[in-house]
Structure formats: C-alpha cells, structure tokens
Scaffold this motif. Sequence first.
Motif, PDB file in Angstrom:
ATOM      1  N   ALA A 169       0.841  -1.194   0.000  1.00  0.00           N
ATOM      2  CA  ALA A 169       0.000   0.000   0.000  1.00  0.00           C
ATOM      3  C   ALA A 169       0.876   1.244   0.000  1.00  0.00           C
ATOM      4  N   ILE A 219      -6.193  -0.357  -7.953  1.00  0.00           N
ATOM      5  CA  ILE A 219      -6.224  -1.633  -7.235  1.00  0.00           C
ATOM      6  C   ILE A 219      -5.817  -2.752  -8.184  1.00  0.00           C
ATOM      7  N   ILE A 227     -13.173  -7.320  -4.839  1.00  0.00           N
ATOM      8  CA  ILE A 227     -12.151  -7.015  -3.825  1.00  0.00           C
ATOM      9  C   ILE A 227     -12.196  -8.040  -2.703  1.00  0.00           C
ATOM     10  N   ILE A 259      -3.872  -8.341  -2.828  1.00  0.00           N
ATOM     11  CA  ILE A 259      -4.241  -7.009  -3.331  1.00  0.00           C
ATOM     12  C   ILE A 259      -3.046  -6.082  -3.167  1.00  0.00           C
ATOM     13  N   TRP A 260      -2.776  -5.328  -4.219  1.00  0.00           N
ATOM     14  CA  TRP A 260      -1.756  -4.291  -4.179  1.00  0.00           C
ATOM     15  C   TRP A 260      -2.409  -2.975  -4.583  1.00  0.00           C
ATOM     16  N   LEU A 261      -1.850  -1.873  -4.093  1.00  0.00           N
ATOM     17  CA  LEU A 261      -2.410  -0.558  -4.389  1.00  0.00           C
ATOM     18  C   LEU A 261      -1.335   0.363  -4.954  1.00  0.00           C
TER      19      LEU A 261
END
Length: 239
Positions: free
Chosen positions: A133, A146, A206, A215-217
Amino acid sequence: MKSRLVAGAAALVAAILGVVLVISYANGADARAQAGMQPTDVLVVTKAIPQGTPAANISGSVQLKSLPASAVAPTALHSLDGMSGKVVAAAMQPGEQVLSDHLADPSTLTAPGSVAVPAGLQQVSFTVNADRAVGGKLQAGDTVGIFLSFDHGALPSGGPESTALVYHSVLITSVQGVTQPIDNAKPATGTITLTVAVNDVEATKIVFAAQFGTIWLSKEQANLPQTTPSPIDRSKVYQ
C-alpha cells in the motif's frame, strides 16, 4: 393609646397581606403545576434507529405521544417537517424523545481521519502489508489503483500466476493500523487496513481477491490517464 392602636392596625394589615401572599403563591403553584401537567404531543422512538438513518426513513419507527409539558425536552420534535436531507446523528432507542439535535447533516457524521462516501457507493475494508500500500503512505481522501493477483491465475482452468490492474481512482475513506517511522524516508511496517468506496460489483471482486489472492495498491495522481492494461502472467511479464 393612639400609638398602640396604630401598631395594632399595622400588625393586622401585615397579617392580612401575609395571608394574601400565601394564597397568591399557592394559587400560582397550582397554576404552574397544572401548566406542567398539560399534555403535549412529541415524537417518541418506538423501534431502535441506527446511526446514519435518513430522517425520511424513520417515520415508521417513531410516533406522536402525549407527555406532560414538564417532561418534554426543550428541543423535542412534534413532527419531521423540515428534517429532509438530515440523518440520525446517534443511534436512538425505544422510549427516547426525538430531539432536533438527534438529526444532523450527513457531513457532520464523518469521523476524524475519514472522508464522506459518495452517494450510490458502499464501503468495504481489507488488510494488506504496508509494502503493498505504497509503503503505508496513504490517507483518507487519496485515490488508488487496485491490482488483484492470484497464484494460479483467475480462470476456471487455473493457469499461470496472474496480476491485473482492475480499478482506477478508487477513493480511500479511512486508513487504520499502519506504523509510520519518524524518519519518513523509511518504509512503514506492519499491516494497514483500508476502507474504500466502491459499487457492489467492485466490492465483490475485492472481497474475493482478499480471500483467495492478494491485493496491491498504487497511489494515483489527479488527471492520471486511465488506461486498461491487459492482465500479466509469466508468459507476458518480459514482453
């Protein structure tokens, strides 16, 4: 003799005045008591009402009830007229009078460190390591891209590992749980829980990725061109 008569007359007048004052006070007290007992119609909660409920939706959970005037709160409401657009500021329980300060503009309910949710969207939260994040350097109000990754691809047949940039410009509404070092040049450590505003389809994907993938942001800047790159797997990563 004359002075005694004058003194006696004065005492009699004083006694009469005293009686009159006592009677007058008693009558006033009765009047005040009667005024306090006059029934007044006010809105009273009949079913529990959660915080954030629109005022337009609470009519089925309240009703007019006659209470002694002395028991009615100064800001008690007698109707919901003029409350359009407001929401319940704090949860209300059965038996409570509905007060004008119980209903507020939705923007006033936004907690410190968070931002309001745009109309038509819902919130969903997920937890990732800070390095997924932007090193934990995200805050409420930022917009992010996302990325969803799966160890065995995202196809029914399985397939190679894959990653895709699925969403652009997702609004972060709150951030919790990250430890930011004093030296801002160093990365944050630990995990970070992010809450984002999305529609129902986006929320479903999600949640699926949080459960079965990762999940990566990315932090997106304003006016960033929103391209849609194809998913990447091991056959394409070097192309």
